[in-house]
Design a protein around this motif. Structure first.
Motif, PDB file in Angstrom:
ATOM      1  N   THR A   1       0.847  -1.206   0.000  1.00  0.00           N
ATOM      2  CA  THR A   1       0.000   0.000   0.000  1.00  0.00           C
ATOM      3  C   THR A   1       0.876   1.247   0.000  1.00  0.00           C
ATOM      4  O   THR A   1       1.801   1.367   0.821  1.00  0.00           O
TER       5      THR A   1
ATOM      6  N   HIS B   1      -3.276   3.735  -2.702  1.00  0.00           N
ATOM      7  CA  HIS B   1      -3.445   2.626  -3.645  1.00  0.00           C
ATOM      8  C   HIS B   1      -2.717   1.401  -3.113  1.00  0.00           C
ATOM      9  O   HIS B   1      -1.602   1.493  -2.588  1.00  0.00           O
TER      10      HIS B   1
ATOM     11  N   TYR C   1       2.926   3.713 -11.155  1.00  0.00           N
ATOM     12  CA  TYR C   1       1.470   3.759 -11.010  1.00  0.00           C
ATOM     13  C   TYR C   1       1.021   5.219 -11.016  1.00  0.00           C
ATOM     14  O   TYR C   1       1.620   6.070 -10.330  1.00  0.00           O
TER      15      TYR C   1
ATOM     16  N   PHE D   1      -1.599   7.693  -9.823  1.00  0.00           N
ATOM     17  CA  PHE D   1      -2.698   7.883  -8.890  1.00  0.00           C
ATOM     18  C   PHE D   1      -3.828   8.671  -9.545  1.00  0.00           C
ATOM     19  O   PHE D   1      -3.591   9.548 -10.385  1.00  0.00           O
TER      20      PHE D   1
ATOM     21  N   GLY E   1      -8.953   8.859  -6.104  1.00  0.00           N
ATOM     22  CA  GLY E   1      -8.611   7.623  -5.417  1.00  0.00           C
ATOM     23  C   GLY E   1      -8.358   7.756  -3.943  1.00  0.00           C
ATOM     24  O   GLY E   1      -7.999   6.767  -3.285  1.00  0.00           O
TER      25      GLY E   1
END
Length: 460
Positions: free
Chosen positions: A360, A402, A392, A394, A398
């Motif tokens: 995470t 994540h 990644y 974001f 979100g």
């Protein structure tokens, strides 16, 4: 008046006519006789002798209607003090009472007097504006010399003079800026001059005759507002929710500070990243202006590139904005879901080959709270064969968090996972504690036992 009708008042600049009726002075019915009267203004200490001529050879009525003095109409002019016997009746701007005295030169007991007033003279000052005036912007100011008051006031077209223009500070009650130009030259009783005032606040404009300080006038109250605001920050990059100084300066049309500005300025953020909503400032308005400048220690609660707008709370056309400021997380937090039992040691997590866990990544602000609108791209670094994406992106929707689902397919020596912001590489985070992946072995330590009795089995 010129027709011999009695008048009780005059305006400064008008000529005075005097009429005397004394039939005893009609000595010769074939000749126009003359008499003399004394016109006096006690207010200016002026005394003038005027000769009156018989209107016809035998009328017994006398007036000063001639073309040459002292038989001509007596002109009146504005004056602070009189000059006797110059055949000009000096009258003050504050208004005077003028008396006329006649004494029969053959009989001193035969006398008469009368009086008339001269209306006061003042300056009317009117700014040709509607609503607030931008500091430093030119506007027309009309200065008019008028006699009388209210609807009956008339322009004193004979007035020629120069008035000094000064300021009466209303709010605030003092200042350093002046009106430019500082005087108005009136012709035929009027002057229209283009003026400007380079400060903010409320003022009145006063006009005072340079030769007669009693002759003056003042405009109604005028409001001046900044032409713009300058908004500055010390840095073009700040951490989300960390305090930073924001300085707002009120400016006039030339870009100079308006030291008398003391209004309220509303502050707002305008995102420059597409799809990002505006966050909130900890201090949304500024009132503490001193010399036209206010500095506040502020905080902004959201991620992204923004500029700040400053707008006067009353006059929305007085506004300005800062340059772009990039708000970034203080750090990235990387955490691994702990394995069960004693495998989640304080200094090492142990996963088994084939076991799944989560990684995470969170974006944190200055107070280590999640930056919920974080929308940056994050690089993932690790020295393992684990299947984790290298980067990644974001999503601002979100929530700033994540999680990656990871399955361990191979043994791994102790490792950590690092996340790095793709735009600002000093914004990083590393997982802790370290983790490893081992292949589990089942060791049966006892191959027999009683029915229903436990058998010892060790998993390594």
């Amino acid at each position: 008046d010129v027709n011999g009708q009695e008048r009780s008042s005059y305006f400064i600049g008008e000529s005075v006519y005097v009429k005397v009726v004394d039939e005893d002075e009609n000595v010769d019915s074939a000749v126009k006789e003359t008499v003399t009267v004394t016109v006096q203004n006690a207010g200016t200490n002026d005394v003038e002798e005027v000769t009156l001529e018989e209107t016809t050879v035998s009328s017994g009525a006398f007036m000063n209607k001639g073309s040459t003095k002292p038989n001509a109409p007596l002109p009146s002019i504005r004056g602070v003090s009189g000059n006797p016997d110059n055949f000009l009746l000096e009258t003050s701007s504050t208004g005077d009472v003028v008396t006329v005295q006649y004494v029969d030169d053959d009989d001193s007991s035969d006398e008469a007097d009368d009086s008339a007033s001269f209306g006061s003279l003042s300056l009317r000052v009117v700014a040709s504006v509607s609503g607030p005036i931008v500091a430093g912007a030119p506007f027309n100011l009309t200065v008019t010399a008028v006699q009388g008051v209210g609807q009956t006031a008339q322009i004193a077209t004979n007035y020629q003079g120069t008035a000094t223009l000064t300021l009466d500070y209303v709010s605030p009650t003092s200042g350093t800026k002046t009106l430019l130009p500082a005087q108005a030259a009136l012709s035929s009783g009027m002057a229209v001059v283009s003026v400007s005032y380079a400060d903010a606040g409320n003022i009145k404009i006063k006009a005072v005759d340079q030769s007669d300080s009693a002759l003056q006038g003042e405009s109604s109250e005028l409001a001046f507002i900044p032409a713009s605001f300058e908004v500055t920050l010390a840095s073009s990059m700040e951490q989300v929710n960390r305090e930073f100084n924001m300085t707002v300066t009120a400016k006039n049309l030339s870009g100079d500070t308006t030291p008398n500005y003391a209004g309220t300025v509303n502050l707002s953020a305008v995102p420059e990243n597409s799809g990002i909503s505006a966050g909130a400032l900890f201090i949304p308005s500024v009132t503490s202006f001193s010399q036209g400048v206010a500095t506040v220690s502020n905080r902004y609660d959201s991620w992204g590139e923004v500029h700040f707008e400053a707008t006067d709370s009353v006059y929305s056309n007085a506004e300005g904005q800062s340059t772009s400021v990039n708000f970034i997380p203080k750090k990235l937090d990387v955490s691994l879901s702990p394995p069960p039992g004693s495998r989640a040691a304080d200094n090492l997590y142990t996963y088994y080959n084939g076991e799944s866990f989560t990684v995470t990544v969170k974006a944190l602000d200055y107070f280590d709270q999640v930056v919920e609108n974080y929308g940056g791209a994050v690089r993932i670094n690790h020295a393992t064969s684990l299947t984790i994406p290298d980067e990644y992106q974001f999503l601002s929707s979100g929530g700033g968090v994540h999680s990656f689902n990871v399955k361990a397919d191979h043994d791994e020596a102790p490792f950590t996972i690092e996340a790095i912001d793709g735009e600002v590489n000093t914004v990083t985070g590393t997982s802790s504690p370290s983790a490893e992946v081992l292949t589990a072995q089942v060791i049966v330590e006892s191959t027999y036992g009683g029915t229903g009795q436990p058998v010892s089995v060790t998993v390594r």
